[in-house]
Design a protein around this motif. Structure first.
Motif, PDB file in Angstrom:
ATOM      1  N   THR A  85      -5.655  41.273  19.845  1.00  0.00           N
ATOM      2  CA  THR A  85      -6.189  39.937  20.100  1.00  0.00           C
ATOM      3  C   THR A  85      -5.065  38.915  20.008  1.00  0.00           C
ATOM      4  O   THR A  85      -4.200  39.004  19.133  1.00  0.00           O
ATOM      5  N   ASP A 112      -7.950  28.999  22.180  1.00  0.00           N
ATOM      6  CA  ASP A 112      -8.887  30.014  22.652  1.00  0.00           C
ATOM      7  C   ASP A 112      -8.259  31.373  22.366  1.00  0.00           C
ATOM      8  O   ASP A 112      -7.088  31.450  21.965  1.00  0.00           O
ATOM      9  N   PHE A 114      -8.134  35.791  23.445  1.00  0.00           N
ATOM     10  CA  PHE A 114      -8.474  36.887  24.343  1.00  0.00           C
ATOM     11  C   PHE A 114      -8.060  38.192  23.700  1.00  0.00           C
ATOM     12  O   PHE A 114      -7.156  38.229  22.865  1.00  0.00           O
ATOM     13  N   THR A 115      -8.750  39.258  24.075  1.00  0.00           N
ATOM     14  CA  THR A 115      -8.474  40.593  23.567  1.00  0.00           C
ATOM     15  C   THR A 115      -8.118  41.489  24.745  1.00  0.00           C
ATOM     16  O   THR A 115      -8.797  41.471  25.772  1.00  0.00           O
ATOM     17  N   VAL A 124      -4.175  37.137  32.533  1.00  0.00           N
ATOM     18  CA  VAL A 124      -5.007  36.211  31.772  1.00  0.00           C
ATOM     19  C   VAL A 124      -4.665  34.802  32.238  1.00  0.00           C
ATOM     20  O   VAL A 124      -3.496  34.400  32.207  1.00  0.00           O
ATOM     21  N   VAL A 132      -9.590  30.395  28.208  1.00  0.00           N
ATOM     22  CA  VAL A 132      -9.179  31.671  28.812  1.00  0.00           C
ATOM     23  C   VAL A 132     -10.324  32.217  29.621  1.00  0.00           C
ATOM     24  O   VAL A 132     -11.455  32.209  29.211  1.00  0.00           O
TER      25      VAL A 132
END
Length: 132
Positions: A85, A112, A114-115, A124, A132
């Motif tokens: 993450t 924000d 993202f994983t 991304v 994101v």
């Protein structure tokens, strides 16, 4: 008649058992190669951002770029692993020392997360509002 431990039957059986153990462990040995992913982050937020990996146990952040920031319009390529993450953090303006939403530098700017998922060559997009 007794079977000696060195008979071909026992050697073959030992080989089969060893092979089964290796095959059983193989997925665990190959995991890092199978979960490695190349990702590209495109900053289209209109702001400077910082990108940090979040350690899964401690929560500690590690910045993932050598420059102080990732400028609007720039991209960052990373090699990572599935389930890692990352945090995307808006950085305050160098001129005003303010975040876009009017918060001062010592206050938290927008962020924000993202994983990394199981897809290869992920891209991304960091959009306006640091989303994101």
């Amino acid at each position: 008649m007794t079977i000696d431990q060195k008979t071909p039957t026992n050697n073959n059986m030992s080989s089969v058992i060893l092979l089964l153990l290796i095959l059983n462990l193989l997925p665990h040995i190959c995991t890092s190669e199978e979960t490695a992913r190349h990702i590209k982050i495109l900053n289209q937020s209109g702001r400077r951002i910082s990108i940090s990996w979040i350690h899964p146990s401690s929560g500690a952040r590690t910045i993932q770029h050598s420059t102080p920031d990732v400028l609007n319009g720039a991209s960052l390529a990373l090699d990572s692993f599935v389930t890692h993450t990352f945090e995307i953090l808006e950085l305050p303006s160098k001129r005003t020392k303010m975040c876009l939403d009017g918060k001062e530098e010592d206050e938290a700017c927008r962020k924000d997360y993202f994983t990394v998922n199981d897809r290869q060559n992920q891209v991304v997009f960091v959009r306006e509002g640091v989303v994101v």
